[in-house]
Design an enzyme around this catalytic site. Structure first.
Site, PDB file in Angstrom:
ATOM      1  CG  ASN A   9      99.360  31.789  19.018  1.00 37.31           C
ATOM      2  OD1 ASN A   9     100.387  31.146  19.141  1.00 37.31           O
ATOM      3  ND2 ASN A   9      98.261  31.229  18.760  1.00 37.31           N
ATOM      4  CE  LYS A  11      97.692  31.040  14.713  1.00 39.05           C
ATOM      5  NZ  LYS A  11      96.404  30.607  14.206  1.00 39.05           N
ATOM      6  CG  HIS A  95      95.022  28.398  19.881  1.00 37.16           C
ATOM      7  ND1 HIS A  95      94.798  27.716  18.855  1.00 37.16           N
ATOM      8  CD2 HIS A  95      95.190  29.417  19.704  1.00 37.16           C
ATOM      9  CE1 HIS A  95      94.708  28.620  17.858  1.00 37.16           C
ATOM     10  NE2 HIS A  95      95.114  29.788  18.389  1.00 37.16           N
ATOM     11  CD  GLU A  97      95.791  27.071  15.185  1.00 35.23           C
ATOM     12  OE1 GLU A  97      97.031  27.254  15.832  1.00 35.23           O
ATOM     13  OE2 GLU A  97      95.396  28.239  14.356  1.00 35.23           O
ATOM     14  CD  GLU A 166      92.249  32.926  19.652  1.00 37.62           C
ATOM     15  OE1 GLU A 166      92.934  33.784  19.251  1.00 37.62           O
ATOM     16  OE2 GLU A 166      92.457  31.725  19.689  1.00 37.62           O
ATOM     17  N   GLY A 172      92.802  32.909  11.244  1.00 32.82           N
ATOM     18  CA  GLY A 172      93.690  32.724  10.357  1.00 32.82           C
ATOM     19  C   GLY A 172      92.960  32.792   8.786  1.00 32.82           C
ATOM     20  CB  SER A 211      91.151  37.821  11.206  1.00 28.57           C
ATOM     21  OG  SER A 211      91.412  36.469  10.341  1.00 28.57           O
TER      22      SER A 211
HETATM   23  C1  PEP Z   1      95.294  32.618  17.019  1.00 24.68           C
HETATM   24  O1  PEP Z   1      95.944  31.959  16.452  1.00 24.68           O
HETATM   25  O2  PEP Z   1      95.056  32.817  18.208  1.00 24.68           O
HETATM   26  C2  PEP Z   1      94.641  33.730  16.026  1.00 24.68           C
HETATM   27  C3  PEP Z   1      93.823  34.576  16.481  1.00 24.68           C
HETATM   28  O3  PEP Z   1      95.157  33.794  14.772  1.00 24.68           O
HETATM   29  P1  PEP Z   1      94.871  34.804  13.581  1.00 24.68           P
HETATM   30  O4  PEP Z   1      94.945  36.157  14.364  1.00 24.68           O
HETATM   31  O5  PEP Z   1      95.888  34.441  12.441  1.00 24.68           O
HETATM   32  O6  PEP Z   1      93.553  34.712  13.168  1.00 24.68           O
END
Ligand code: PEP
Length: 249
Positions: A9, A11, A95, A97, A166, A172, A211
């Site tokens: 992803n 973003k 998601h 976000e 997640e 992040g 992460s």
């Molecule tokens: C994401 O945005 O779905 C995500 C898992 O980000 P990151 O790997 O940076 O934590």
């Protein structure tokens, strides 16, 4: 048998030059991976990504979709039909976000998931708890509620759905759920799916996101109910993302 999926992803990152460079490096380096690999760029780079990947097995997905069907007066939105026509295989829905910054409710997420399925897209349903919710012991309640909104609210076969667990506190932040923490929630999700439909539960891929990097992917993906990863930050670095894909064999 569920094929491991590793999806990146991006973003709201990138520009035409970086897309060309990233995919140019990624294509040869993931060609031999046993995993299914997907990239999820911002809308504006879907066309470029699609052309650059025309001769590769890397799939392309979108980060969002309009909850309304067909065409219409929905300024700024992109429909599931448009994404399908463009050649997208996947689309992210729910998601964290989008839930936190753009006010997407469980109901809205279920609507988006339904239109995606109707158009033959494979929606990746993101679920996960905040740090406060985990600290309060509410992880399974929150994840269960997010999942049930779709299981109860979508009136069509869910076979093509992918779920991504997640934990919001791991996105992040550099902080990853331990393989045991992740497996516990994945097993719970699998159980909820089984209660709904046993056949579906065996079929649906449940990804871990938060992460993920090359250093922790192997242990995470080795868990019995983890079927791959949804990767944010690390997917913007071709060699790191390729190294994550290569842990799958
Ligand atoms: C994401 O945005 O779905 C995500 C898992 O980000 P990151 O790997 O940076 O934590």
């Amino acid at each position: 048998m569920r094929r491991t999926l590793v999806a990146g992803n991006w973003k709201m990152h990138g520009n035409s030059r970086s897309v060309e460079q990233l995919l140019g490096e990624l294509k040869p380096s993931v060609a031999a991976s046993a995993a299914e690999v997907a990239v999820i760029p911002p809308y504006l780079y879907l066309s470029q990504a699609m052309s650059l990947l025309a001769d590769s097995d890397i799939a392309v997905g979108a980060q969002n979709v309009c909850k309304y069907r067909g065409e219409g007066a929905y300024t700024g939105e992109i429909s599931a039909g448009m994404l399908k026509e463009f050649g997208c295989r996947y689309v992210l829905v729910g998601h964290s976000e989008r839930r936190a910054l753009f006010g997407e409710t469980d109901e809205c997420v279920a609507e988006k998931l339904a239109v995606a399925l109707e158009q033959g897209l494979q929606p990746i349903l993101c679920v996960g708890e905040s740090l406060e919710q985990r600290s309060a012991g509410e992880t399974l309640r929150v994840v269960g509620r997010q999942l049930q909104a779709v299981l109860q609210g979508v009136n069509q076969p869910l076979d093509d759905m992918v779920v991504a667990y997640e934990p919001v506190w791991a996105i992040g932040t550099g902080e990853t759920a331990s393989p045991e923490q992740a497996q516990d929630v994945h097993a719970f999700i699998r159980q909820e799916l089984a209660t709904f439909d046993r056949g579906l539960s065996a079929k649906i891929r449940i990804l871990y996101g938060g992460s993920v990097k090359a250093a922790n992917a192997e242990e995470l993906f080795a868990q019995p109910d983890i079927d791959g990863g949804l990767v944010g930050g690390a997917s913007l670095d071709a060699s790191e993302f390729a190294a994550i894909c290569k842990v799958v064999n």
